[in-house]
Design a protein around this motif. Structure first.
Motif, PDB file in Angstrom:
ATOM      1  N   ARG A  86      59.357  16.246  19.098  1.00  0.00           N
ATOM      2  CA  ARG A  86      59.899  16.781  17.879  1.00  0.00           C
ATOM      3  C   ARG A  86      59.524  16.075  16.654  1.00  0.00           C
ATOM      4  NH1 ARG A  86      64.291  17.909  21.417  1.00  0.00           N
ATOM      5  NH2 ARG A  86      65.271  15.969  20.901  1.00  0.00           N
ATOM      6  N   ASN A  95      55.716  16.606  15.893  1.00  0.00           N
ATOM      7  CA  ASN A  95      55.622  17.747  15.375  1.00  0.00           C
ATOM      8  C   ASN A  95      55.919  18.041  13.954  1.00  0.00           C
ATOM      9  OD1 ASN A  95      54.572  18.715  17.796  1.00  0.00           O
ATOM     10  ND2 ASN A  95      56.368  19.605  18.572  1.00  0.00           N
ATOM     11  N   ARG A  96      57.329  17.153  13.610  1.00  0.00           N
ATOM     12  CA  ARG A  96      57.735  17.344  12.374  1.00  0.00           C
ATOM     13  C   ARG A  96      56.712  16.762  11.319  1.00  0.00           C
ATOM     14  NH1 ARG A  96      61.806  15.155  13.113  1.00  0.00           N
ATOM     15  NH2 ARG A  96      61.483  13.077  11.946  1.00  0.00           N
ATOM     16  N   ALA A 125      53.567  15.944  11.721  1.00  0.00           N
ATOM     17  CA  ALA A 125      52.100  16.239  11.691  1.00  0.00           C
ATOM     18  C   ALA A 125      51.154  16.869  10.549  1.00  0.00           C
ATOM     19  CB  ALA A 125      52.014  17.546  12.933  1.00  0.00           C
ATOM     20  N   PRO A 126      51.972  17.643   9.542  1.00  0.00           N
ATOM     21  CA  PRO A 126      51.261  17.947   8.571  1.00  0.00           C
ATOM     22  C   PRO A 126      50.972  16.863   7.457  1.00  0.00           C
ATOM     23  CG  PRO A 126      52.891  19.685   8.737  1.00  0.00           C
ATOM     24  CD  PRO A 126      53.066  18.348   9.793  1.00  0.00           C
ATOM     25  N   THR A 133      46.020  13.804  15.583  1.00  0.00           N
ATOM     26  CA  THR A 133      45.026  14.940  14.979  1.00  0.00           C
ATOM     27  C   THR A 133      43.530  14.966  15.247  1.00  0.00           C
ATOM     28  OG1 THR A 133      44.666  13.777  12.947  1.00  0.00           O
ATOM     29  CG2 THR A 133      46.720  15.311  13.079  1.00  0.00           C
ATOM     30  N   SER A 170      52.308  16.280  21.034  1.00  0.00           N
ATOM     31  CA  SER A 170      52.737  17.046  19.653  1.00  0.00           C
ATOM     32  C   SER A 170      51.716  18.071  19.694  1.00  0.00           C
ATOM     33  CB  SER A 170      52.739  16.060  18.437  1.00  0.00           C
ATOM     34  OG  SER A 170      52.648  17.028  17.382  1.00  0.00           O
ATOM     35  N   GLU A 171      52.251  19.317  20.010  1.00  0.00           N
ATOM     36  CA  GLU A 171      51.276  20.687  19.830  1.00  0.00           C
ATOM     37  C   GLU A 171      50.991  20.785  18.438  1.00  0.00           C
ATOM     38  OE1 GLU A 171      48.960  23.414  20.574  1.00  0.00           O
ATOM     39  OE2 GLU A 171      50.088  22.507  22.215  1.00  0.00           O
ATOM     40  N   GLU A 172      51.802  20.534  17.341  1.00  0.00           N
ATOM     41  CA  GLU A 172      51.520  20.582  16.022  1.00  0.00           C
ATOM     42  C   GLU A 172      50.189  19.510  15.523  1.00  0.00           C
ATOM     43  OE1 GLU A 172      52.685  22.900  13.739  1.00  0.00           O
ATOM     44  OE2 GLU A 172      53.413  23.649  15.778  1.00  0.00           O
ATOM     45  N   LYS A 211      47.149  21.144  17.076  1.00  0.00           N
ATOM     46  CA  LYS A 211      46.693  22.479  16.181  1.00  0.00           C
ATOM     47  C   LYS A 211      45.827  21.806  15.230  1.00  0.00           C
ATOM     48  CE  LYS A 211      50.692  25.640  16.824  1.00  0.00           C
ATOM     49  NZ  LYS A 211      51.676  26.119  16.183  1.00  0.00           N
ATOM     50  N   CYS A 238      48.138  19.448  25.548  1.00  0.00           N
ATOM     51  CA  CYS A 238      49.273  18.836  25.085  1.00  0.00           C
ATOM     52  C   CYS A 238      50.096  18.346  26.382  1.00  0.00           C
ATOM     53  CB  CYS A 238      50.203  19.878  24.492  1.00  0.00           C
ATOM     54  SG  CYS A 238      51.801  19.304  23.884  1.00  0.00           S
TER      55      CYS A 238
END
Length: 211
Positions: free
Chosen positions: A6, A9-10, A12-13, A50, A70-72, A75, A93
């Protein structure tokens, strides 16, 4: 989903947009890693984030399976691989223990080992994925090398506060170089190259051969 999944994922951007802190050290370790890879090698990367490193090394390997919990993060990696035409990078993942079975010619783990609560179990899992002579290539921030300094004190104060604020993962190990390398050797590896890139943390670069 775990708390760490989590967390990554949070962020990631933001992580994807963050510049590499020491480009010289990063590029040097990429070149050292390239020198060990062959274009027929099957390579596993653990904690790929990433995907920048897997994509950079894609021309030097036959196949890279790049994994992260992390799936994010993945991606972002898949999009970057598509844009770079890195068709031989396969993102999956999973965590270290559930990563694909070998045999692999090389397993890589960059900026990961200090985030694992059970280092011994992780190294045993890595060793099981490699045949005799297979390579383990890693780089690990060894925060424990600063022990006794103001920087170490700052780490011990800042990291728990960042964790409470949701800005750090649930576990960070203050490894020192001796502890790290002893654990790698106990897992059945012979260390064949080391270096600190960058020197000031240090980021311990390590290449080890499965005995």
């Amino acid at each position: 989903m775990t708390a760490d999944a989590r967390f990554w994922n949070r962020i990631a951007p933001k992580y994807a947009e963050s510049p590499i802190r020491d480009l010289d050290a990063y590029h040097y370790t990429l070149e050292r890693t390239r020198s060990y890879l062959r274009d027929s090698d099957r390579v596993l990367e653990l904690g790929c984030g990433t995907g920048s490193t897997a994509i950079a090394l894609a021309p030097n390997a036959g196949e890279i399976i790049a994994t992260d919990l992390s799936e994010e993060m993945l991606k972002v990696g898949r999009e970057r691989a598509w844009n770079a035409a890195a068709a031989n990078v396969d993102f999956r993942c999973c965590d270290v223990q559930s990563a694909p079975d070998g045999p692999f010619d090389a397993v890589m783990a960059f900026n990961l080992l200090h985030l694992l609560p059970d280092l011994e179990a992780a190294l045993a899992s890595i060793a099981a994925k490699l045949p005799e002579g297979g390579l383990f290539i890693s780089k690990t921030p060894c925060l424990g090398e600063a022990r006794g300094s103001w920087k170490y004190w700052l780490y011990t104060v800042a990291i728990p506060l960042m964790r409470l604020a949701g800005k750090a993962p649930s576990y960070v190990d203050f490894l020192d170089i001796r502890t790290l390398e002893a654990a790698v050797q106990r897992a059945g590896f012979e260390i064949i190259e080391t270096g600190n890139y960058p020197a000031d943390t240090p980021g311990r670069y390590l290449v080890a051969r499965r005995c």
